[in-house]
Structure formats: C-alpha cells, structure tokens
Design a protein around this motif. Structure first.
Motif, mmCIF file in Angstrom:
data_model
loop_
_atom_site.group_PDB
_atom_site.id
_atom_site.type_symbol
_atom_site.label_atom_id
_atom_site.label_comp_id
_atom_site.label_asym_id
_atom_site.label_seq_id
_atom_site.Cartn_x
_atom_site.Cartn_y
_atom_site.Cartn_z
ATOM 1 N N MET A 1 -9.245 3.120 -12.866
ATOM 2 C CA MET A 1 -7.910 2.826 -10.928
ATOM 3 C C MET A 1 -7.426 2.092 -11.345
ATOM 4 O O MET A 1 -7.047 1.977 -10.284
ATOM 5 N N HIS A 2 -7.574 0.912 -12.552
ATOM 6 C CA HIS A 2 -6.845 -0.095 -12.975
ATOM 7 C C HIS A 2 -6.096 0.484 -13.218
ATOM 8 O O HIS A 2 -5.303 1.384 -14.349
ATOM 9 N N ILE A 3 -4.831 0.507 -11.810
ATOM 10 C CA ILE A 3 -3.155 0.466 -12.398
ATOM 11 C C ILE A 3 -2.821 -0.792 -13.682
ATOM 12 O O ILE A 3 -2.879 -1.328 -13.047
ATOM 13 N N ALA A 4 -1.480 -0.274 -14.331
ATOM 14 C CA ALA A 4 -1.533 -1.549 -15.653
ATOM 15 C C ALA A 4 -0.781 -2.193 -15.722
ATOM 16 O O ALA A 4 -0.031 -1.541 -14.788
ATOM 17 N N GLU A 5 -0.610 -3.196 -15.764
ATOM 18 C CA GLU A 5 0.143 -4.452 -15.564
ATOM 19 C C GLU A 5 1.549 -3.795 -15.835
ATOM 20 O O GLU A 5 1.811 -3.204 -16.555
ATOM 21 N N GLY A 103 -5.672 -3.440 -15.897
ATOM 22 C CA GLY A 103 -4.762 -3.518 -14.799
ATOM 23 C C GLY A 103 -4.499 -5.062 -15.132
ATOM 24 O O GLY A 103 -3.917 -5.209 -16.371
ATOM 25 N N GLY A 104 -3.196 -6.053 -13.898
ATOM 26 C CA GLY A 104 -2.700 -6.938 -14.699
ATOM 27 C C GLY A 104 -2.497 -7.582 -13.276
ATOM 28 O O GLY A 104 -3.118 -7.353 -12.162
ATOM 29 N N GLY A 109 -2.778 -6.374 -6.673
ATOM 30 C CA GLY A 109 -2.580 -6.389 -5.058
ATOM 31 C C GLY A 109 -3.066 -4.779 -5.180
ATOM 32 O O GLY A 109 -4.101 -3.911 -3.962
ATOM 33 N N ALA A 110 -2.079 -3.545 -5.565
ATOM 34 C CA ALA A 110 -2.803 -2.009 -5.014
ATOM 35 C C ALA A 110 -4.270 -2.153 -5.737
ATOM 36 O O ALA A 110 -4.895 -1.494 -5.216
ATOM 37 N N ASN A 111 -4.466 -2.819 -6.886
ATOM 38 C CA ASN A 111 -5.736 -2.056 -7.867
ATOM 39 C C ASN A 111 -7.235 -2.801 -6.495
ATOM 40 O O ASN A 111 -8.028 -2.248 -6.270
#
Lengths: 228, 101
Positions: A1-5, A103-104, A109-111
């Motif tokens: 679920m981590h949207i990357a940086e 993540g990043g 915020g999104a994560n």
C-alpha cells in the motif's frame, strides 16, 4: 500500500496531504489525552503501536505469486479508537519513508490516509457493527482487523486510479488494474492479520482485563467482582 | 492440553499454513515481487516518471532487508515487553489473591 516517493502528481500528493492532516493532528491530541487521562493504558498503547510496527515490516507471500505486508492498524483502532491510530500509523509510515525508502515524503499524505485513517475507521466501524449485532469480542476483532487491512489496499488502489486513469478504461479501468495488483494478493494476508489480532486479544483478555474494561472493550464482569 | 492451549496452537498453525502453503504449492514458479513495486511498474508503463527521489535510500537490498528486520525487531521487542509485563502483573495478582494461576 506504500505509494513510492514521487509516484503521485504534485496536485494529488498535496490534496491527500490536506485530507489526512486534520486526522493526524486530531490523532496527536487523542494520544496526549489518552496518556494524560489513562496513564495505566500507556503500556497497551505501546503494544498497539508495536503491533502495527511489526506487521507492516513483514512482507509475506500470497497465493497470487506476489508478496505484500499486513497493516496491523486495526487492533489499535479497536482498543483506542481510530484517531489514536491516525498518529501511530503515520509515525510508522514516516519511519519507513525516511529510513527504508519505502513510501515517501511526497506520498506520505496519501499513504497516511489509506493506512492510518481509512484502515482504522474500517476496523472500528465493522467491529462495532459485529458487537451491536451480538457478536463476541474475538469475532469482532477478526472481522475488524481483516477489513482494516483490505480497506487500506482498496484505498491505495483508488488513489492510484484517480491519479493514473487508464487511456481507454478511464478511472474505472485503472481501478480494476490496481485492485488486480493489490486486492487479491491481500486477501490471505488480511486473514492472517485477523488471526494474529485474535491471538493478541486472547492474551490481552487474560492479562489486561482491567485495561480492557476501562477502555470499554470488555464489560466489567459483575459475577467476578461479586465473588471477590 | 487444555482447550485454550489447543485453540492457540491451532491459530498459530493456521497463520503459518496461510503463508507456507502458497510457497509449497507454487514450487518456485513465482518471483513473489512486492505489490508496491508492481504498482510502480504499472504506473511507469503509462509513461509517468517520479518527480521526487527518496531523501535516503538503503545502498543495497541487504541493507534494506536489515532495516526492515530492525523495524520488525523493535516492534516485536516492545510487544513482547508489554505482554510479558502484563502477564507478570496478573500472575502477581493471582498469587496475592491466593488463587492458583
């Protein structure tokens, strides 16, 4: 679920940060209030944070041939209500963004919205529903933690679909694509997380009964008090 | 074995089975890439390029898995400490009350 940086357009990154910020600020207040008003619950608060810290670090194989990790935010949300997990979950994400390149900062915020806001509320809402329908503590914990895990990954899929609509299928087509990546892989992991949370609550009901009664998770056992 | 212990053992076995059975059935056919990296791959297929780099990135996969292990160890350590303290407290109370734990 981590949207990357860097993997969300700036407008989306800013929008999700704005959406998550009030929850996290409110969560920080909820944590300080919890510690001030119920200092005896601080140990359990540590356990709730530690549970999500461990579970979100462990990547597990799934039947789809991909691997992913559980979230661990549901258990704390059931114990302390969701605002507390909004802060604890965001701290976990910050740790992973800064030290693990997972993540990043631009996608924090999104994560945080998926992991620390939607997941905990999904857990708490479904847990309360099960209890209201007459279900026991452990069935409620199982349903709540499984749904928290799944809801987090569905939210991530929605966030990515909104940011990267499919050329032909639009947002709906992209949603199907990202759900295909995240959702099915997550099903066995979510069930595993639910079982682990049940194990945790079995230990807590035996060893932390006074805290659970004060948090309203267990009803004070009238017969036990009469016997004592 | 008491019923309570049996349930605990079955729960632990179920969790283990949930993650080992896929590995065994698969027989090494899948790579088990992370869903997070599959998602970034799908995004890059659309032509998108990330506009910001991680401020710090582990220099190798070994360092990265070490840091993940550190995260799990910190969490597991704290969780074990809390549960151990709570159990010790209950045992002490039970002893005070003169009951066998």
């Amino acid at each position: 679920m981590h949207i990357a940086e860097g993997f969300l357009p700036a407008a989306h990154a800013a929008g999700w940060a704005l959406a998550a910020a009030p929850f996290v600020v409110h969560g920080a207040r909820a944590v300080t209030r919890e510690v001030r008003e119920r200092p005896e619950a601080t140990l359990l608060l540590g356990a709730a944070g530690a549970f999500t810290f461990v579970l979100s670090a462990i990547k597990l194989p799934s039947i789809t041939g991909s691997s992913s990790h559980p979230t661990g935010t549901g258990a704390g949300a059931i114990l302390f209500r969701p605002p507390v997990m909004a802060l604890l979950g965001t701290v976990v994400l910050l740790f992973q963004a800064l030290l693990l390149a997972h993540g990043g900062l631009t996608t924090l915020g999104a994560n945080a919205f998926a992991f620390a806001v939607v997941g905990p509320w999904a857990a708490y809402g479904s847990y309360r529903l099960v209890r209201r329908l007459g279900g026991g503590l452990l069935p409620g914990v199982f349903v709540g933690t499984v749904l928290a895990d799944l809801a987090t990954y569905v939210t991530t899929s929605v966030q990515l679909a909104l940011a990267f609509p499919d050329a032909t299928g639009g947002i709906a087509g992209a949603l199907v694509k990202f759900l295909g990546v995240f959702a099915f892989t997550q099903v066995p992991l979510a069930i595993g997380e639910g079982l682990l949370a049940v194990l945790l609550f079995r230990v807590l009901t035996v060893n932390a009964r006074p805290e659970l009664e004060r948090l309203g998770v267990l009803r004070p056992a009238a017969d036990q008090e009469a016997a004592a | 074995m008491t019923r309570r212990r049996l349930v605990t053992a079955l729960l632990v076995l179920a969790v283990l089975a949930l993650f080992t059975v896929p590995l065994l059935l698969d027989g090494g056919a899948s790579e088990y890439a992370g869903t997070d990296s599959r998602a970034t791959g799908a995004i890059e297929d659309t032509g998108y390029r990330p506009w910001f780099e991680s401020v710090f990135a582990p220099s190798s996969t070994e360092v990265e898995s070490g840091l993940f292990a550190l995260q799990a160890a910190l969490g597991g350590g704290v969780l074990g400490y809390v549960l151990g303290r709570l159990r010790g407290r209950r045992l002490a109370r039970d002893a005070d009350a003169g009951q066998a734990p």
